[in-house]
Every structure is written in structure tokens, then in C-alpha cells.
Design a protein around this motif. Sequence first.
Motif, PDB file in Angstrom:
ATOM      1  N   ASN A 184      -6.430   7.553   2.409  1.00  0.00           N
ATOM      2  CA  ASN A 184      -5.463   8.158   3.321  1.00  0.00           C
ATOM      3  C   ASN A 184      -5.876   8.093   4.785  1.00  0.00           C
ATOM      4  N   SER A 185      -6.933   7.377   5.084  1.00  0.00           N
ATOM      5  CA  SER A 185      -7.401   7.296   6.468  1.00  0.00           C
ATOM      6  C   SER A 185      -6.706   6.129   7.176  1.00  0.00           C
ATOM      7  N   PRO A 186      -6.803   6.064   8.483  1.00  0.00           N
ATOM      8  CA  PRO A 186      -6.242   4.911   9.210  1.00  0.00           C
ATOM      9  C   PRO A 186      -6.714   3.575   8.649  1.00  0.00           C
ATOM     10  N   THR A 187      -8.005   3.458   8.327  1.00  0.00           N
ATOM     11  CA  THR A 187      -8.504   2.191   7.784  1.00  0.00           C
ATOM     12  C   THR A 187      -7.869   1.875   6.435  1.00  0.00           C
ATOM     13  N   GLY A 188      -7.793   2.905   5.567  1.00  0.00           N
ATOM     14  CA  GLY A 188      -7.203   2.697   4.246  1.00  0.00           C
ATOM     15  C   GLY A 188      -5.751   2.269   4.349  1.00  0.00           C
ATOM     16  N   ARG A 189      -5.046   2.885   5.301  1.00  0.00           N
ATOM     17  CA  ARG A 189      -3.649   2.544   5.487  1.00  0.00           C
ATOM     18  C   ARG A 189      -3.519   1.091   5.935  1.00  0.00           C
ATOM     19  N   ALA A 190      -4.386   0.691   6.843  1.00  0.00           N
ATOM     20  CA  ALA A 190      -4.344  -0.701   7.317  1.00  0.00           C
ATOM     21  C   ALA A 190      -4.649  -1.664   6.168  1.00  0.00           C
ATOM     22  N   LEU A 191      -5.602  -1.294   5.302  1.00  0.00           N
ATOM     23  CA  LEU A 191      -5.928  -2.143   4.153  1.00  0.00           C
ATOM     24  C   LEU A 191      -4.725  -2.279   3.233  1.00  0.00           C
TER      25      LEU A 191
ATOM     26  N   GLN B  92       4.534  -0.728  -1.361  1.00  0.00           N
ATOM     27  CA  GLN B  92       3.863   0.282  -2.187  1.00  0.00           C
ATOM     28  C   GLN B  92       3.569   1.559  -1.410  1.00  0.00           C
ATOM     29  N   MET B  93       3.866   1.552  -0.115  1.00  0.00           N
ATOM     30  CA  MET B  93       3.567   2.735   0.693  1.00  0.00           C
ATOM     31  C   MET B  93       4.840   3.547   0.915  1.00  0.00           C
ATOM     32  N   THR B  94       4.672   4.813   1.290  1.00  0.00           N
ATOM     33  CA  THR B  94       5.855   5.630   1.540  1.00  0.00           C
ATOM     34  C   THR B  94       6.490   5.196   2.853  1.00  0.00           C
ATOM     35  N   VAL B  95       7.719   5.675   3.066  1.00  0.00           N
ATOM     36  CA  VAL B  95       8.437   5.359   4.289  1.00  0.00           C
ATOM     37  C   VAL B  95       7.644   5.844   5.505  1.00  0.00           C
ATOM     38  N   LEU B  96       7.131   7.069   5.391  1.00  0.00           N
ATOM     39  CA  LEU B  96       6.357   7.617   6.511  1.00  0.00           C
ATOM     40  C   LEU B  96       5.105   6.767   6.768  1.00  0.00           C
ATOM     41  N   ARG B 138      14.416   9.360  14.776  1.00  0.00           N
ATOM     42  CA  ARG B 138      15.176   8.607  15.769  1.00  0.00           C
ATOM     43  C   ARG B 138      16.015   7.502  15.125  1.00  0.00           C
ATOM     44  N   VAL B 139      15.503   6.877  14.060  1.00  0.00           N
ATOM     45  CA  VAL B 139      16.280   5.814  13.408  1.00  0.00           C
ATOM     46  C   VAL B 139      17.056   6.350  12.203  1.00  0.00           C
ATOM     47  N   GLY B 140      17.112   7.656  12.070  1.00  0.00           N
ATOM     48  CA  GLY B 140      17.927   8.247  11.016  1.00  0.00           C
ATOM     49  C   GLY B 140      17.289   8.259   9.637  1.00  0.00           C
ATOM     50  N   LEU B 141      15.953   8.210   9.589  1.00  0.00           N
ATOM     51  CA  LEU B 141      15.269   8.239   8.297  1.00  0.00           C
ATOM     52  C   LEU B 141      14.366   9.471   8.180  1.00  0.00           C
ATOM     53  N   GLY B 142      14.659  10.478   8.983  1.00  0.00           N
ATOM     54  CA  GLY B 142      13.806  11.668   9.058  1.00  0.00           C
ATOM     55  C   GLY B 142      13.536  12.316   7.722  1.00  0.00           C
ATOM     56  N   ARG B 143      14.495  12.221   6.804  1.00  0.00           N
ATOM     57  CA  ARG B 143      14.311  12.916   5.525  1.00  0.00           C
ATOM     58  C   ARG B 143      13.756  12.026   4.433  1.00  0.00           C
ATOM     59  N   ALA B 144      13.613  10.734   4.722  1.00  0.00           N
ATOM     60  CA  ALA B 144      13.206   9.795   3.674  1.00  0.00           C
ATOM     61  C   ALA B 144      11.696   9.597   3.643  1.00  0.00           C
ATOM     62  N   GLY B 145      10.967  10.281   4.521  1.00  0.00           N
ATOM     63  CA  GLY B 145       9.553  10.038   4.721  1.00  0.00           C
ATOM     64  C   GLY B 145       8.702   9.898   3.473  1.00  0.00           C
ATOM     65  N   GLU B 146       8.926  10.778   2.493  1.00  0.00           N
ATOM     66  CA  GLU B 146       8.030  10.781   1.329  1.00  0.00           C
ATOM     67  C   GLU B 146       8.449   9.797   0.243  1.00  0.00           C
ATOM     68  N   GLN B 147       9.603   9.150   0.425  1.00  0.00           N
ATOM     69  CA  GLN B 147      10.032   8.177  -0.590  1.00  0.00           C
ATOM     70  C   GLN B 147       9.175   6.917  -0.542  1.00  0.00           C
ATOM     71  N   LYS B 158      15.828  -2.079   7.309  1.00  0.00           N
ATOM     72  CA  LYS B 158      15.939  -2.723   8.622  1.00  0.00           C
ATOM     73  C   LYS B 158      15.563  -1.726   9.715  1.00  0.00           C
ATOM     74  N   ARG B 159      16.069  -0.480   9.577  1.00  0.00           N
ATOM     75  CA  ARG B 159      15.790   0.535  10.592  1.00  0.00           C
ATOM     76  C   ARG B 159      14.325   0.967  10.524  1.00  0.00           C
ATOM     77  N   LEU B 160      13.771   0.996   9.304  1.00  0.00           N
ATOM     78  CA  LEU B 160      12.356   1.346   9.167  1.00  0.00           C
ATOM     79  C   LEU B 160      11.486   0.328   9.906  1.00  0.00           C
ATOM     80  N   GLU B 161      11.856  -0.954   9.786  1.00  0.00           N
ATOM     81  CA  GLU B 161      11.082  -1.975  10.499  1.00  0.00           C
ATOM     82  C   GLU B 161      11.156  -1.779  12.008  1.00  0.00           C
TER      83      GLU B 161
END
Lengths: 318, 259, 290
Positions: A184-191, B92-96, B138-147, B158-161
Amino acid sequence: MKLSNKQATLLVLALLIAITPFFFPSSYYYRVGSLIFVNGIAVTGMVILIGYAGQISLGHAGFAGIGAYTCALAPVHLGLHPGLALVLGAVISAAMAWLIGRPILRLKGYYLGVATLGFGILVSMVLANERDITRGPDGIEVPDLGLRGLLKDMGLNLNNSEFWYGFTGLALLLGAWLALNLFNSPTGRALRALHGSEIAARTVGVDVARLKLQAFVISAVYASVSGSLLALQNKFITPDVAGYMHSIEMVTMAVLGGAGSVLGAIFGAGILTMLPQVLTVFAEYEQLMLGLVMMLVMIFMREGLLPSVLRLIRGRGE
Amino acid sequence: MSLLQVEGLGIEFGGVRAVHDVSFAMKPGEIVSVIGPNGAGKTTLFNMISGVYLPGSGRVKLDGEDVTGMSPHLLARRGLSRTFQNLQIFQQMTVLENAIAGYHLQESGHLLADLLNLPSSRRRAQVAREGAQKLLERVGLGRAGEQEAGNLSYGALKRLEIARALALKPRVLLLDEPAAGCNAVETEEIDHLIAEVAAEGVAILLVEHDMKMVMRISNHIVVLDHGEKIAEGDPATVSRNPDVIAAYLGTQEAADADG
Amino acid sequence: MPELMQFLLSGVTVGAVYALVALGFTIIYNASDVVNFAQGEFVMLGGMITVFAFKAGLPLPLAALIAVAVTAAIGVALNKLAIEPARGAPVVSLIIITIGASIFIRGVTQLVFDKQLHRFPAFSGDDPIRVLGATILPQSLWVIAGALAVFVGLWLFFTRTLMGKAILATSNNRLAAQLVGINTAWVMTLSFAMSAGIGALAGVLVTPITLVSYDVGIALALKGFAAAMLGGMGNPKGALVGGILLGLLEALTAGYISSQYKDAAAFIVILAVLFAMPQGLFGKKSTDRV
């Protein structure tokens, strides 16, 4: 209070390590346990390399070999304490990983696989052939760590297998804690970003070459420490520790359990370490079963055992 | 003085000229659109400017500095960021987390601090997290962060990018078809967003097929056909240019025949 | 001089075997983008099955034929049961699946047969032939001639027959091949059958020289893989050149430097080639599309 993923993982691990000994029918199981922990350490390093960064290595046993033989040789030739030899081994492994990682990590997929495989084979070949130093394929003794005697003087009297169970268990917890911090660190996120899309990671400013190298070096240190602990625990080591099969085992344990998560990978280490113990009665079937398990899990549970099992349980719950 | 300057840029793939001798310049706060039929070389031009492809010829200058063929992560440090035509999301990562990734240059510090979870590492991550959350709003995804990002709709991705690219606080922003696959409402939102960002002084280079949008928001338009610049100027001038009409009518007829 | 000649001859012999293994890799890689780590087991099976069929009283040519046919069938089974169900899986998973398959095949072989070293008689006796002051076994000539025959045969197959062209088309673009009516599943089946059959043939040819046991496959797979990489993955010409080069390199290292480090030389050169030209000697450059 809701536990974070990191806290939950560490708690589960700590409880497992602390509680299972109460169910051990004999002290032999302490030894199986500490073998699982030693493999678990190497495999946690593979999670950082494969699961986080998306890079592959078929040669990490080479670093385990460096760690193991440093513990065998440095005390004799340099007069170093075996514990410091472990540290020295980790430093040598890190330096080695840094040196070969720079050119190797430009490669991708199968090419990276064969390059790392070549490195691992070279290390095991040197260990087997330089008989004057390593005593060749038959192996070499490793000095005692001495920590158990120290604990005894302090009033904590453990037998050998109990001591190693506890010591490697703590080492595994430490390794898991570091890996989870990284996630969960900046480095891990970049990886993880460069795993997801290398090109997008570069456009947000990730120095992909540097990050890959960091993951490679960290995982090499894990493998090295794992090799050192194996050598110190067994008080004897052979070049097999650096061999091709050991490299494959590391990758398989990580991916089988689920390379995306530390707990999953350690679970994989547990399963694959216990498999031969369970099959001792059917020793001839060991290879056959191992191959079958590898294929079946990868075909039918692509994310790995633990994530697939968890998904199944959750699916039932709904 | 111009912020981004492209001089005689060109590249070949296997002997085929994909882009040839393209030049233009843009100032801070300007919106420049690159238009042209499919296969005209728009994305290839983007890939050369953003360091993904090494140009065969020509120069790219950022604020006077020659950055031709410089690696994307070094361009990012110099304030150039981009989005992709065929989404490059960290699935594989969340929106946030995707948005936080845009803060990489601001949040990354020493590796050991990250491994040991030192307060300095946590602090950097926290700042990035707060900034990313604001950008998502700002791009209208404020509530989608944890998805998980892979679960979002195409338009949302597209907006996330765009949010991720904005996280770098760029001086030059390259947007490759930001409104493709978006419905009318989403397109208008993106439209506003682009105008807003430009008003803050960011130079925006845009590839877009929605001609209404291009004509509405662009200060300047560069027209490519078969890899070469056939016209450039303000929207009114370009839309009256006979070469442009010919290039577009040609493709329009082909499209009608297909349809 | 005779010394050098001797090293060259043994290098070409070993290299011919590596070339056949590398060719097996290449065929499967082209058809499916999978690097099959079980490739060495096909060579082992070719040798082992021939040994036991021959011991059971079958004439050698028939025993060899059975070995090649059975191994080809095992190759097809590998594709149907393990590779096709895993289509689209990440590279790491595919590596583990094919390594799992190789361990499995080894496990079954030691159960069905045994763990001993075996051989059967050479095809044309064991009297060495003198060439320019060096000697060569008649069986080595069989190995070299066999490899050449396979390469020429394959070349004709790929360039002169419709089926061969279909395989090439599939390796270039699977979807396009399907659109023009090529049965790509059948192409996969055929590729695995050919690859396994060629591996088995290599095993049949080389067993009288090197002997065979259930565990010879790993080393052969690694060397064949290395040879394929050296030549450039996916290129049959590269497989041939890479195999021969690797064989020569090993023989020369063993002869002039150290026999213990002959395997090391191979891997060092491969690392060097990968660094200098990551696509191998004959590989194609690829550009990421974004």
C-alpha cells in the motif's frame, strides 16, 4: 473496528504460527512447520516480484544458494558470526541482483524467464564445481547459529526443532509485515501500476527500469535469507538449494497459492511443502502428484488456491 | 513563446511513412486539435510527442528544451502527460488507486521508508490520496473510489484516465479521443472539463472524432491526412479549406457506402 | 587439428539433437504462443518407449515407430487436456502448467518403466569411422542425417502443402486464419503431434549414444529452449542454427576450457545474446501498440 487487509493477514499468520503447535502429534511437525516458514519467506519475495511487479524469475534459487553458502563459508573463512553471515549473504545477493537485474529486466515474459533461469543454473553450477571451496555436490556443514544456547542462558530452554519453529516463524512474520507495508505504499502502488500497464505507468512518471530493479533486488534478499535460514537450521547444505527445481518450486508455491496476496502465497508454500510429507507412504507417486496438482490448480483456479477457495466460500454465503 | 513545439516530425514502420514532416506549436492555455480520417497518423503523432515511439525525423521541444525521443517518465517530470485511445487502466487496482498513481512523482520517496511504513511514507501517501479523491470528484467519479477499476463503464474509465493525467499537474496534456464511447451528457462534461483545465493555463492537444466538440472548443486545428499535415488554422478557416473537405468527404462517402 | 575436428564432430552431433528439440519448441510456440517446458520429456519418451518395446521382442524399427506414434499421441493429449483449457492464461501460469506436465510425465514414466539407464543397439554398429584424423560413430551420422531430413521435410511441408501453409497462417494471425476457414483447433492438434513426434524421433536417434532414463528430459528441454532463444523464438531456421551453434559451443568449451563448465558456457552466451539482441539471431522486432 474493521481490520485492514494488512492487519488481518498478520493476525491470521501469527495465530496460525502460535496455535498449530498445540495440535502437533510429535516434535517432527515443528520441523515441517519451520520448513514451511522458510519457504514462505522466499515465496513472499516472489509475491513482490510476480504478484506486485508482474515480472517472472526462474532463477531465484540462485540467491537462496548465495545466502545458504555464505552462512556455510563466511564463518569458516572470514571468522564471521553465522548471524552476520546471513546479513552478508543478503548484501551479496542484493548486489548480485542489482548487477544482473539491470540488463536482464529489459526482457519480458519467456525471455526474462530464460535469462533468470540461466543465472540460477550458473550459480548452482559454480557451487557444485568449485570443490576446493564449496566441497562440491555432496554438500557442506554449516556452523550453529548459537542463538538457542543464548536463549538457554537467559532461562528459555527450547529443543532444536522448537527453537527453529519459533525463530523462522518470527522471521516470516517480519517478512510478511514488510511486504504488506510495501503493497500500500507509493512504491508498491507504482509496482502494481507497471504490472497493470507498463506504458501508462511510464506516462505518470514511474521509472519502470528502476522500479523493476527494486522489486528484483528485494525479492532476491528474501530468497537469500530463506536460503540462509535453511542452511543454519539443517546445519548442512548442498548445491540443490540453488538448483532449477528449487527455483521452479518457489514460483509454483507463489502462483499456486495466489501470487497476488502474501497470505495466499504462504498458503501455497504450506501445501507444496506438506505434499511430500503426506505422500511419504506413496513415495513413487510424489512426482506424479506434484505435476498433477500444478496443472490442475493453474487450469481450474487461475487466481491461485486461496483466492479461489475464498471466492467459493463467499459465493456460498450470499 | 510556445510551450510545445513540434518541428518536422516523422516516422516510418517497415518502409511505410506513417507520419511525415508535421510541424505545429502551442501556447499555454491553448486547445489544439489534431483531426483527420482514420489511419491519418494522429495516434502515431501522439506516441512520438509523448516518447512512446522514437521519431525517425524532426524535433519536439518542450518549453524550449529538446525532448525528442525522451522516455515518457522523464517527460512526465517536465510536465507532459497524456491519456490513451485504447484505455491503459491499472485493471487490478481500485479507481482511487488509479488516480493516486498519477501522483507518483509527488508521493514517491525512499524505498526503505515504504518498506518500514515510516510516518514520512504514510504522510506522502495521505497527501496523494486526498488529492486523488478531489480529482475523482472533479471528473464525477467521487463515489466510485473503492471499486475495482476493471468494473467501470467505458465512459467512466475515459474520465478516470483524465483524472490520472491531471494528477501530474501537467503543463501540456495530450488527450487521445477523450469522448469516444461516451454519451451526449458525458461528452458535454468532458467538454467543460477540458475548457476548465485550459483556462488554468494548461496547453491541451486533442485528438477527437466528435467534430462538433472539436469545432466548439479548439483554438487551433491541425489536419492530417495520410500522415501529412494538409491544413491548419482556427476552426472557421479549417472547415472552409477545400483540401480538408475533400479528405473528409472521401471518408464520408466511404463510410456511407459501408453503412 | 584432429583434436579440433573431434570437438566439431561431437558438437554437431549434440547440436543436431538440440536443434530438433528447439524445432519442437518452435512449432508449438508458433501455433499457440506457449513455450512448452515438457518438450524434453518427448525426447525421453521416444528413447524409453523404444527401449521397452525392443526388450519386449519387437524389431527395432517397429519399436521406434511405436515410440514416435505414442509420444505424438501424448503430445496431442497434453494440448487437449492442459494447454487448450488454459487458453489466455498469463505467461507464469502457462510456464507452471507445462513444467507441471513435465514433472507428471516423468513421474508416470518412472512408475510404468523404471529409474534405470537404458540403451538399445546402434542402427549400424559401434565401429567408429575415421574422418580427417578424428573419429565419429555411425550413430552420430544417423542423428545428423535424421535432423537434416526432419528440417528438409518440414520446410517442404510448410511451403508446398496446404496444411503447412494453414499452420503458418495460423501462427501469423489466429483470428484471420479462422475467418478464411482454417480449422485452428486442428492446427493446434497437428502442431503438438508433430512437435512431440519430432522430439521422440530425436530420442530414438540419440539413445544409443547418450543412453536414456526417466530424468534426461529437463536438461534437454533447457538446452533446446536455449537454442531456440539463441536462434530467435518462433523461427525454424533459427532453431537449426541455434541448436548447432549451442552444440559446437559446448563441445569446444568442454574440449578447451573445462568439461564441468560446458553447460555454463551455453548459458553465458545465451545471456549475452539476450542482452545484445533480445530477439535472438533471426527473431522479429515487435512494436507495442497503444
